[in-house]
Design a protein around this motif. Structure first.
Motif: not given
Length: 553
Positions: A185-199
């Motif tokens: 969960e990310v708190d920002s304005n405007p809503p962010p692009r959230i990425s899940w990274m493994f390595g």
């Protein structure tokens, strides 16, 4: 006529009963874009007001108005200006800012602008917005002193800010084969692009305030650091967690089986994987060797290996979820070593010589008779030769059928044993073992034989003496030619031997000769020489008894 480009609400109603001022306009008017619209306005004024002094109607649009920048960015200075018309000479407006108590160090300034027939009063608010101010209300109020005329404009602050927090699960542990859900969960304005990274690998992304990553049937290769990154163009932020996958040890990887020469130094490696890290234990033929290591790698060092180092080495890996093991064999090759069982002993046929040696490869055994200059490695007419191997131990045996010269109550032997393999050769002289049980058999045989012969001789003497009395003719002493051989055999077991000589008074009779031959028992032989009529050979004792000389071979 007014030309409108937008649908605008009109709320201009003035009703002052005390002064008899009244203004009426429609509450709202709908119009099409780019069309024309007529807005009626009716007003009344007190009768005391003379028309010649002038009655003016003034139209105002969107009163008051707040000038807001297109973009409000956190931590950057912001100026907001509220405007209000000031076209009534007798009604000067005043401007107030509303909801400013939560602002950090706000500053206010006023200005007055007059152009042609229009005058505008303005008030400017200056402050530095923070992410916390996003969505907050801020207003401007315009009122006219001594009247009930109050106009307000309220706005909601849209403060742009980079991600200021990224929340994910805490680091967790899961068992191999199970499922896990990772939240971000990310708190920002405007809503962010959230990425899940493994390595360096992007597993999932979405433009939202939160994103969930689901992992099913987790394997150990999925253990590691997972990072959630939020980026909304004003900045980025990331937070990571560690996902630990628990599983039992895998089958250890060890050295290949090896054959080495005695004195060689070795390093045995054992590596495996497991979570938590397993303990590694080295066992040799089931016994603990070396130290127990709590790691995924263990090295067992063997310095200058001896023949005793030959065997199976097993690496055992264990953790709380299971165990696994792998093994290897070490074969140690070494020069022959003579065993203490090697010796010559007296047997019924003559002399039996046994030579035992251990070595790897199994040693070859030969016998050498230096007196005859003969090497024996197979059976011939005079010697029985026998060999046998058991593991790394070789046994050779010969039986000397020709007894030869007797020395010290036993055969004279001169036998050498030669043992050899690819790593060395050794030749030793085999001593004739005069064992206690052999000597005891000789003693037992001698005592028994003497007793029997003494009884026979006494009987013969008694008969001869009586005949002499009856006939009156003297007779010569009886000479025994070729008396029978008497054998006394004892087993090699010392307890049976003690029973046979009467230690506990329980003498056991000797078995058949056929049985003795099968058991390869030691034996003693007595040969009794016949009596002779010569001085010193036979005669009469001090007590008048006759005697005969007895010799034992």
């Amino acid at each position: 006529m007014w030309c409108l480009e937008l649908l605008l609400p009109l709320l201009l109603i003035i009703n002052d009963a005390s002064c008899q001022w009244n203004v009426w306009v429609p509450r709202d008017i709908s119009a099409m874009t780019n069309s024309c619209v007529v807005i009626p306005c009716t007003f009344m004024y007190p009768s005391a007001v003379r028309p010649y002094r002038g009655i003016h109607g003034i139209w105002y649009f969107d009163q008051p108005n707040i000038d807001v920048p297109e973009e409000i960015v956190s931590d950057e200075d912001l100026e907001l200006t509220c405007y209000a018309p000031d076209n009534c000479p007798d009604m000067t407006p005043e401007i107030q800012w509303m909801y400013t108590d939560y602002l950090p160090d706000p500053e206010f300034s006023s200005d007055y602008l007059e152009e042609s027939n229009t005058a505008v009063l303005s008030s400017t608010l200056t402050f530095t917005p923070r992410p916390m101010h996003n969505g907050q209300l801020l207003g401007c109020r315009v009122y006219y002193p001594n009247t009930t005329l109050v106009y307000e404009r309220v706005i909601s602050l849209d403060v742009k800010y980079a991600p200021r927090s990224v929340w994910v699960n805490v680091s967790s542990e899961v068992m191999e084969g199970s499922s896990v859900v990772l939240h971000c969960e990310v708190d920002s304005n405007p809503p962010p692009r959230i990425s899940w990274m493994f390595g360096d690998q992007e597993l999932l992304w979405d433009t939202a305030s939160n994103v969930t990553l689901s992992l099913d049937d987790v394997t150990p290769v999925q253990e590691g650091v997972y990072t959630c990154i939020g980026d909304n163009g004003y900045g980025l932020m990331n937070t990571s967690l560690y996902l630990a996958v628990k599983y039992p040890p895998r089958e250890p990887v060890v050295n290949d089986s090896v054959t080495v020469q005695e004195g060689t130094s070795l390093a045995l490696h054992c590596s495996t994987q497991g979570s938590p890290a397993p303990t590694l234990t080295w066992l040799k033929d089931g016994e603990l060797v070396g130290t127990i290591t709590a790691d995924e790698l263990s090295v067992l060092e063997i310095l200058e290996i001896t023949p005793q180092g030959d065997g199976q080495y097993r690496c055992l890996a264990e953790n709380e979820h299971g165990r696994a093991s792998s093994s290897l064999n070490i074969t140690v090759e070494y020069a022959p070593v003579l065993l203490e069982e090697s010796k010559c002993t007296v047997v019924r046929e003559g002399v039996q010589c046994v030579c035992m040696a251990t070595g790897n490869p199994e040693p070859t055994i030969e016998f050498y008779l230096p007196d005859l200059n003969v090497t024996i490695n197979e059976t011939d007419g005079r010697f029985n030769f026998y060999t046998h191997t058991d593991g790394h131990t070789s046994t050779g045996m010969i039986k000397l059928r020709e007894k030869g010269e007797r020395v010290d109550n036993g055969p004279a032997v001169n036998v050498h044993c030669s043992i050899y393999n690819m790593y060395g050769r050794e030749s030793v002289h085999l001593e004739l073992q005069q064992e206690k049980k052999y000597m005891m058999a000789v003693i037992v045989g001698t005592i028994g034989g003497v007793a029997v012969i003494a009884f026979i001789i006494a009987a013969v003497r008694y008969v001869g003496h009586n005949n002499k009395k009856e006939n009156g003719n003297p007779r010569q002493d009886v000479v025994l030619e070729n008396p029978a051989l008497y054998y006394s055999a004892v087993k090699k077991d010392k307890q049976n031997l003690r029973k046979k000589v009467g230690e506990d008074g329980d003498y056991q009779p000797v078995g058949s000769m056929a049985g003795l031959e099968r058991q390869e028992l030691n034996y003693a032989a007595l040969e009794f020489i016949g009596t002779r009529s010569r001085e010193g050979a036979s005669g009469r004792g001090d007590d008048g008894s006759n005697y005969t000389e007895i010799k034992a071979k």
